[in-house]
Design a protein around this motif. Sequence first.
Motif, short mmCIF file in Angstrom:
data_model
loop_
_atom_site.label_atom_id
_atom_site.label_comp_id
_atom_site.label_asym_id
_atom_site.label_seq_id
_atom_site.Cartn_x
_atom_site.Cartn_y
_atom_site.Cartn_z
N ILE A 27 0.75 -1.13 -0.07
CA ILE A 27 0.15 0.17 0.00
C ILE A 27 0.93 1.25 0.09
O ILE A 27 1.87 1.04 0.37
N ALA A 28 0.43 2.30 -0.36
CA ALA A 28 0.87 3.55 -0.50
C ALA A 28 0.20 4.50 0.21
O ALA A 28 -0.91 4.50 0.85
N GLY A 29 0.71 5.91 0.32
CA GLY A 29 0.07 7.04 1.18
C GLY A 29 -0.67 8.00 0.27
O GLY A 29 -1.17 9.03 0.74
N THR A 30 -0.74 7.62 -1.05
CA THR A 30 -1.44 8.76 -1.91
C THR A 30 -2.23 7.81 -2.94
O THR A 30 -1.96 6.94 -3.23
N ASP A 31 -3.25 8.49 -3.57
CA ASP A 31 -3.82 7.91 -4.47
C ASP A 31 -3.13 7.46 -5.82
O ASP A 31 -3.36 6.30 -6.28
N THR A 32 -2.32 8.51 -6.13
CA THR A 32 -1.75 8.19 -7.55
C THR A 32 -0.50 7.12 -7.17
O THR A 32 -0.52 6.08 -8.05
N ALA A 33 0.18 6.92 -6.20
CA ALA A 33 1.08 5.52 -5.62
C ALA A 33 0.22 4.56 -5.60
O ALA A 33 0.57 3.41 -6.16
#
Length: 534
Positions: A59-65
């Motif tokens: 998982i990442a911390g922004t929608d784009t990532a």
Amino acid sequence: NPVSSEPQSVAAIERALQDLIQVFGLQDVLPHCVLAHIDVQSKVESLAPGSTALWFQSIAGTDTANATFGISVEKMTEYARSRTGRYGLYFETGQGADFTNGHSHGFDMVLHESRKYGFARALTRVMDEALRRDGGRYRPWVHLNDVAGFIGPEVFRTREQLVRCCLEDIVMGKLHGLCLGLDVCTTLHMDVSLDDLDWCLDQIMPANPAYLMALPTKIDPMLGYLTTGFQDHVRLRSRFGFRVDDRMERFFRQLGVIDDEGRPTQHFGDPLWVFVQYQRRKGDGRRESEIRADGESQLEEVRKRGVFIARGHGKRPWELAPSLASDIRRIYDDAKKSIWSTLSPQFVAAVPEVRALHTTSRDRAQYIAHPETGERLRVDSQDVLRSLRRRHAGAYDVQIVISDGLNALAISDPGHLKPYLKRVRKRLTDAGFRVAPEHLVVTSGRVRAGYRIGEALFGGLSGDRSVLHVIGERPGTGHHTFSIYITRADGGVWGEAGKVDHDITKVVSGVAVTALQPVHAADDTVRVLLSIRS
């Protein structure tokens, strides 16, 4: 960690792990998990209900990532609501992943990492609500693995920076109320050595991460990076007074590898002894010598595939057997050599119908320290592509690209590139594809350089167009392996700058004369390409 994300391959690994846990009666103690994309794990569970346990996802911390990982807040929320059994979700994160994927958005890696923990906590709460509605038999089983150091020297340069990162993440994980463990690791192109990792562990462990990842040695035989070895756990428990989980300690005593005081027995470090116990529990009535002989032949088959077997130990139980320790040092030294190797002009010139391209990396050192320079093409190389596009006039729908990547030897070793190209061209033609005659050889090329080539050649054309990017993998596996990144998209998608990325790309990996044979990899490449629909 599967080499293939095909559902049938993932399902086979799930079944093998599930069998191991069930035979030893540990299904209520720990889950099994295969690190495929969560969509694939869901597919496997739908095809064979009950075959999966813990579900994994980076998982990442922004929608784009997160889009690069093929997920969204909405998708993960729905999956969290569906996890109403004993085992829930396993998240993987790590400082720097957002930055290297071009999604920094102007704020630093620590803040990105903290947002991932917030995301994990929110999904845990969703799961908790779902479990309560389902009768409240279980609490959410969720843990987060912080892969600190996996990205490379563009994120961390020194062992001190790696320790700082791990301590930051432990604190943030505890503040978020998460069960956070560490994969304290380094890549072979970082200036952090095998011995440095031991030093890092000694600095980090007093902060009490929930767990440490581990491998049979310090080297991952698939991904080619350095991490904690099983033997390190033994050393750290001795030094800091840590203990194994009570239930697992009872199991190890029953298995006979430790005594009632927790000390190693004569069976400690003997995989054949464990194999005998496994077979006995499955009802195998053969003599122990026969079971051991069977196990020995299976171990030999594993070793032939280049997988390290940690067998026995040195003078102290946390030391590798001398011969294995020597092998690990040899592989480490070879990896360092591979990292700095380049494709010679003679090799490039010998590639049939070659067109030589260069990225903006001025030398190997910049390429390693600043990977983004290996993702962009030099102006003169862009001119070559424009000329090629005019000449092709839309006649071809597949372009083969070859890059040195992080291991040029994987491309130049005898028996690697030539048989692959010969086979894959024939198979592509037989399948009805129109393959461009030129081979584009990129010096200092990263995976995304292939996407830029696809944009230049195919942007705005009609129909599906594909790039097959043959690239040297991270060294450190004991093999010189290359991968093929397979990207198929409509010309309109190729025409949107930056639209094509890892989320629509599939990979055939681990290709070498000592691993997945190049001709077999060619067959797999075409099979995967045919399975992709833009």
